[in-house]
Motif scaffolding. Structure first.
Motif, PDB file in Angstrom:
ATOM      1  N   ARG B  73       0.863  -1.191   0.000  1.00  0.00           N
ATOM      2  CA  ARG B  73       0.000   0.000   0.000  1.00  0.00           C
ATOM      3  C   ARG B  73       0.891   1.230   0.000  1.00  0.00           C
ATOM      4  NH1 ARG B  73      -5.005  -2.062   2.198  1.00  0.00           N
ATOM      5  NH2 ARG B  73      -5.317  -3.644   0.610  1.00  0.00           N
ATOM      6  N   PHE B  74       0.625   2.118  -0.939  1.00  0.00           N
ATOM      7  CA  PHE B  74       1.329   3.394  -0.951  1.00  0.00           C
ATOM      8  C   PHE B  74       0.574   4.367  -0.049  1.00  0.00           C
ATOM      9  CE2 PHE B  74       2.570   1.414  -4.962  1.00  0.00           C
ATOM     10  CZ  PHE B  74       3.940   1.499  -4.854  1.00  0.00           C
ATOM     11  N   GLY B  75       1.069   5.598   0.041  1.00  0.00           N
ATOM     12  CA  GLY B  75       0.390   6.612   0.856  1.00  0.00           C
ATOM     13  C   GLY B  75      -0.867   7.103   0.167  1.00  0.00           C
ATOM     14  N   THR B  76      -1.565   8.061   0.802  1.00  0.00           N
ATOM     15  CA  THR B  76      -2.837   8.516   0.237  1.00  0.00           C
ATOM     16  C   THR B  76      -2.615   9.360  -1.020  1.00  0.00           C
ATOM     17  OG1 THR B  76      -2.835  10.438   1.678  1.00  0.00           O
ATOM     18  CG2 THR B  76      -4.064   8.524   2.428  1.00  0.00           C
ATOM     19  N   LEU B  77      -3.544   9.218  -1.943  1.00  0.00           N
ATOM     20  CA  LEU B  77      -3.458   9.965  -3.208  1.00  0.00           C
ATOM     21  C   LEU B  77      -3.569  11.469  -2.975  1.00  0.00           C
ATOM     22  CD1 LEU B  77      -5.693   7.805  -5.602  1.00  0.00           C
ATOM     23  CD2 LEU B  77      -3.218   7.833  -5.430  1.00  0.00           C
ATOM     24  N   GLN B  89       5.522   6.881   0.210  1.00  0.00           N
ATOM     25  CA  GLN B  89       5.310   6.095   1.421  1.00  0.00           C
ATOM     26  C   GLN B  89       4.904   4.676   1.009  1.00  0.00           C
ATOM     27  OE1 GLN B  89       1.916   7.331   3.659  1.00  0.00           O
ATOM     28  NE2 GLN B  89       2.365   5.900   5.332  1.00  0.00           N
ATOM     29  N   ALA B  90       5.319   3.690   1.776  1.00  0.00           N
ATOM     30  CA  ALA B  90       4.894   2.343   1.421  1.00  0.00           C
ATOM     31  C   ALA B  90       4.785   1.469   2.652  1.00  0.00           C
ATOM     32  CB  ALA B  90       5.869   1.726   0.428  1.00  0.00           C
ATOM     33  N   VAL B  91       3.733   0.687   2.677  1.00  0.00           N
ATOM     34  CA  VAL B  91       3.537  -0.309   3.722  1.00  0.00           C
ATOM     35  C   VAL B  91       3.441  -1.654   3.016  1.00  0.00           C
ATOM     36  CG1 VAL B  91       1.880  -1.155   5.423  1.00  0.00           C
ATOM     37  CG2 VAL B  91       2.428   1.257   5.332  1.00  0.00           C
ATOM     38  N   LEU B  92       4.052  -2.655   3.613  1.00  0.00           N
ATOM     39  CA  LEU B  92       4.203  -3.930   2.934  1.00  0.00           C
ATOM     40  C   LEU B  92       3.742  -5.067   3.828  1.00  0.00           C
ATOM     41  CD1 LEU B  92       5.713  -5.231   0.376  1.00  0.00           C
ATOM     42  CD2 LEU B  92       7.644  -5.493   1.931  1.00  0.00           C
ATOM     43  N   ARG B  93       3.154  -6.067   3.241  1.00  0.00           N
ATOM     44  CA  ARG B  93       2.942  -7.323   3.955  1.00  0.00           C
ATOM     45  C   ARG B  93       3.407  -8.450   3.050  1.00  0.00           C
ATOM     46  NH1 ARG B  93      -1.312 -11.279   4.309  1.00  0.00           N
ATOM     47  NH2 ARG B  93      -1.111 -12.516   6.221  1.00  0.00           N
ATOM     48  N   LEU B  94       4.228  -9.331   3.598  1.00  0.00           N
ATOM     49  CA  LEU B  94       4.666 -10.523   2.875  1.00  0.00           C
ATOM     50  C   LEU B  94       4.012 -11.711   3.551  1.00  0.00           C
ATOM     51  CD1 LEU B  94       8.497  -9.780   2.667  1.00  0.00           C
ATOM     52  CD2 LEU B  94       6.807  -9.496   0.853  1.00  0.00           C
ATOM     53  N   SER B  95       3.541 -12.666   2.771  1.00  0.00           N
ATOM     54  CA  SER B  95       2.981 -13.838   3.437  1.00  0.00           C
ATOM     55  C   SER B  95       3.135 -15.095   2.606  1.00  0.00           C
ATOM     56  CB  SER B  95       1.505 -13.606   3.793  1.00  0.00           C
ATOM     57  OG  SER B  95       0.701 -13.766   2.667  1.00  0.00           O
ATOM     58  N   LEU B  96       3.085 -16.195   3.315  1.00  0.00           N
ATOM     59  CA  LEU B  96       3.113 -17.517   2.690  1.00  0.00           C
ATOM     60  C   LEU B  96       1.854 -18.249   3.127  1.00  0.00           C
ATOM     61  CD1 LEU B  96       6.801 -18.635   3.325  1.00  0.00           C
ATOM     62  CD2 LEU B  96       5.775 -18.169   1.107  1.00  0.00           C
ATOM     63  N   GLU B  97       1.205 -18.876   2.163  1.00  0.00           N
ATOM     64  CA  GLU B  97       0.013 -19.660   2.472  1.00  0.00           C
ATOM     65  C   GLU B  97       0.217 -21.047   1.881  1.00  0.00           C
ATOM     66  OE1 GLU B  97      -3.271 -17.568   0.736  1.00  0.00           O
ATOM     67  OE2 GLU B  97      -2.984 -15.820   2.016  1.00  0.00           O
ATOM     68  N   GLY B 282     -10.837  11.511  -0.642  1.00  0.00           N
ATOM     69  CA  GLY B 282      -9.569  11.277  -1.332  1.00  0.00           C
ATOM     70  C   GLY B 282      -8.474  10.669  -0.470  1.00  0.00           C
ATOM     71  N   ASP B 283      -8.840  10.170   0.730  1.00  0.00           N
ATOM     72  CA  ASP B 283      -7.826   9.470   1.543  1.00  0.00           C
ATOM     73  C   ASP B 283      -7.674   8.053   0.993  1.00  0.00           C
ATOM     74  OD1 ASP B 283      -7.693  11.660   3.170  1.00  0.00           O
ATOM     75  OD2 ASP B 283      -9.068  10.853   4.679  1.00  0.00           O
ATOM     76  N   LEU B 284      -7.184   7.975  -0.213  1.00  0.00           N
ATOM     77  CA  LEU B 284      -7.151   6.687  -0.896  1.00  0.00           C
ATOM     78  C   LEU B 284      -5.728   6.169  -0.980  1.00  0.00           C
ATOM     79  CD1 LEU B 284      -9.570   7.379  -3.870  1.00  0.00           C
ATOM     80  CD2 LEU B 284     -10.003   6.090  -1.785  1.00  0.00           C
ATOM     81  N   TYR B 285      -5.553   4.962  -0.519  1.00  0.00           N
ATOM     82  CA  TYR B 285      -4.251   4.322  -0.638  1.00  0.00           C
ATOM     83  C   TYR B 285      -4.282   3.472  -1.894  1.00  0.00           C
ATOM     84  CZ  TYR B 285      -3.920   5.593   4.275  1.00  0.00           C
ATOM     85  OH  TYR B 285      -3.889   6.278   5.453  1.00  0.00           O
ATOM     86  N   PHE B 286      -3.345   3.729  -2.790  1.00  0.00           N
ATOM     87  CA  PHE B 286      -3.209   2.857  -3.952  1.00  0.00           C
ATOM     88  C   PHE B 286      -2.397   1.651  -3.506  1.00  0.00           C
ATOM     89  CE2 PHE B 286      -0.556   1.572  -7.645  1.00  0.00           C
ATOM     90  CZ  PHE B 286      -1.569   0.985  -8.370  1.00  0.00           C
ATOM     91  N   GLY B 287      -2.800   0.474  -3.926  1.00  0.00           N
ATOM     92  CA  GLY B 287      -2.079  -0.717  -3.486  1.00  0.00           C
ATOM     93  C   GLY B 287      -2.179  -1.842  -4.479  1.00  0.00           C
ATOM     94  N   PHE B 288      -1.391  -2.876  -4.234  1.00  0.00           N
ATOM     95  CA  PHE B 288      -1.494  -4.065  -5.076  1.00  0.00           C
ATOM     96  C   PHE B 288      -1.149  -5.311  -4.287  1.00  0.00           C
ATOM     97  CE2 PHE B 288       2.819  -2.442  -5.844  1.00  0.00           C
ATOM     98  CZ  PHE B 288       3.590  -3.561  -5.583  1.00  0.00           C
ATOM     99  N   THR B 289      -1.646  -6.416  -4.765  1.00  0.00           N
ATOM    100  CA  THR B 289      -1.317  -7.733  -4.226  1.00  0.00           C
ATOM    101  C   THR B 289      -0.842  -8.572  -5.402  1.00  0.00           C
ATOM    102  OG1 THR B 289      -3.054  -7.532  -2.560  1.00  0.00           O
ATOM    103  CG2 THR B 289      -2.240  -9.741  -3.011  1.00  0.00           C
TER     104      THR B 289
END
Lengths: 170, 300
Positions: B73-77, B89-97, B282-289
């Motif tokens: 997730r990046f910071g707000t647009l 800004q960036a927030v990250l989650r790494l996971s294994l399933e 507009g408090d939108l976080y652009f993100g990807f998985t």
């Protein structure tokens, strides 16, 4: 006839080999009329990779829309009665192959052998996914072969069907 | 009567047809013999991945499949050109399933937010089927626990935080139905239990009801949305309902999911009780998985 025929296919490319197998193919061969019919439920193919199996059903074969592949026709070059003689015999199976809702006329060499009262049928042939409107996206085009090899192994028990008696029973 | 005649002829035709073709219609015979009216088939691929946007889906990695997820997730647009519209800004989650069976999956993850580790179990209790006595929905049960591993700068009279006070639990039932090959809908009643809350005004237990949907637009792309409604009174008033809108793009072994959401966190403990962004301001976080599947144990 059988409901437990084994159908497998192989796609070989520089990047990866793909293989899938099912034991639920149904087939019927009428030795008296030289005719045959096969039906293979697409959803029953098992792949090594679960995701590949999902993509195969969802994106390539669209098994929700086209649940089975069929091949019907007749053996053209010789009478199938010859198959009851000892040893294995090769015949030419000519008919309509329907895959992914598209039908093409194909001829496939098939080997038949009567063993212990069961008719064993073997065939290997090639199919080009492009001929059957199976679209392969650019990104994985190198992963999937242009020509996929299909192997069929059927071990059919004799049945007496109404109207046409299967000659295997003889 | 005149209008009924064609139907009558049609009916007569169908009655006569089997007799006429009995000699030649081997495929028909085969179909008759192999069609099992009692056969039930499991509905597969309700969602493309194990995650929708914020929420997890009813899907689990297949048996013997390991999924590696990178969530970002990046910071707000609306944070302005100075912050490059959030991309600084960036927030990250790494996971294994991992799919232990076709129904049971376990997973671990690490979020950079609050240096949180999480572990979860997912069990596909009920699967949607077609055929005789069809099951209309799939139900997956989900439980997770998370631990915040931040170092705290304690005030002079403040207590050291115990391990227990760092833990949060999430329990969820995911109830989904694939209405058509294109449209899938999911409901998620959820309970979050926080062992420690920041203020007396907040409850330890937070109840929420989530909803999500997926609409395919082509064979390999789909639009997604998910939303969580917080039942009032359990969280402080500055926390909002989480809303996400996204696109799923599928290539060979990957699923790319791009989205905008008002939530920065990517696990239940963050996006359900701790979402502060106002989506429509507009408090939108652009993100990807990005999910990559590895076959640990081949099926054949």
């Amino acid at each position: 006839m059988t409901k437990e025929g084994r159908v497998s296919f192989f796609s070989t490319s520089i990047i990866e080999d793909i293989e899938a197998i099912t034991n639920t193919a149904a087939g019927i061969i009428d030795l008296s009329t030289n005719q045959f019919a096969f039906a293979v439920p697409i959803k029953d193919f098992t792949f090594k990779r679960t995701l590949m199996q999902e993509h195969f059903n969802e994106n390539y074969m669209e098994s929700g829309k086209f649940p089975r592949a069929t091949f019907t026709g007749r053996f053209t070059d010789a009478s199938l009665a010859a198959a009851t003689a000892p040893g294995s015999h090769t015949f030419r199976a000519e008919g309509d192959l329907t895959l992914h809702g598209v039908t093409h006329r194909v001829a496939v060499p098939a080997t038949l052998e009567l063993k212990n009262g069961q008719l064993q049928a073997f065939a290997t042939f090639n199919v080009a996914p492009a001929d059957y409107n199976i679209e392969i996206p650019l990104l994985v085009r190198e992963n999937i072969a242009k020509i996929v090899r299909i192997r069929v192994v059927l071990i059919a028990d004799p049945v007496a069907t109404p109207g046409s008696r299967s000659a295997v029973a003889n | 009567m005149k209008t009924l005649l064609p139907f009558f002829l049609l009916g007569l035709g169908t009655l006569l047809a089997p007799a006429a073709y009995a000699q030649t219609d081997l495929l028909g015979q085969l179909e008759e013999q192999t069609t099992d009216p009692q056969k039930r088939e499991v509905v597969a691929a309700t969602f493309k991945g194990t995650h929708i946007i914020n929420s997890q889906s009813v899907e689990t990695p297949g048996k013997g499949t390991m999924a590696f997820l990178i969530q970002h997730r990046f910071g707000t647009l609306n944070s302005g050109a100075y912050n490059f519209f959030g991309l600084d800004q960036a927030v990250l989650r790494l996971s294994l399933e991992y799919g232990l069976t076709s129904r049971l999956a376990v997973g671990v993850g690490r979020s950079s937010q609050e240096k949180t580790y999480d572990g979860f179990v997912k069990y596909r209790a009920i699967r949607q089927t077609t055929g005789a006595r069809a099951m209309p929905v799939s139900v997956t049960l989900f439980a997770s626990s998370s631990i915040n591993t931040l170092r705290f700068n304690l005030a002079p009279n403040e207590q050291e935080r115990t391990t227990a006070s760092r833990l949060t639990y999430a329990y969820q039932a995911q109830i989904a139905r694939k209405f058509s090959p294109e449209l899938s809908v999911q409901l998620m009643p959820t309970l979050i239990h926080r062992n420690y809350v920041a203020t007396a005004a907040e409850e330890n237990d937070v109840y929420a009801l989530g909803g999500a949907l997926r609409q395919k637009i082509t064979k390999r792309t789909a639009l997604t949305a998910d939303y969580y409604y917080l039942f009032p009174g359990n969280t402080a008033s500055n926390f909002r309902n989480a809303l996400g809108l996204g696109v799923d793009l599928e290539t060979g072994g990957h699923v790319f999911q791009l989205h905008v959401t008002n939530s920065l966190g990517m696990t239940e403990k963050f996006f359900i009780p701790q979402t502060t962004g106002k989506f429509f301001s507009g408090d939108l976080y652009f993100g990807f998985t990005v999910a990559r599947n590895f076959t640990v144990k081949p099926q054949i």
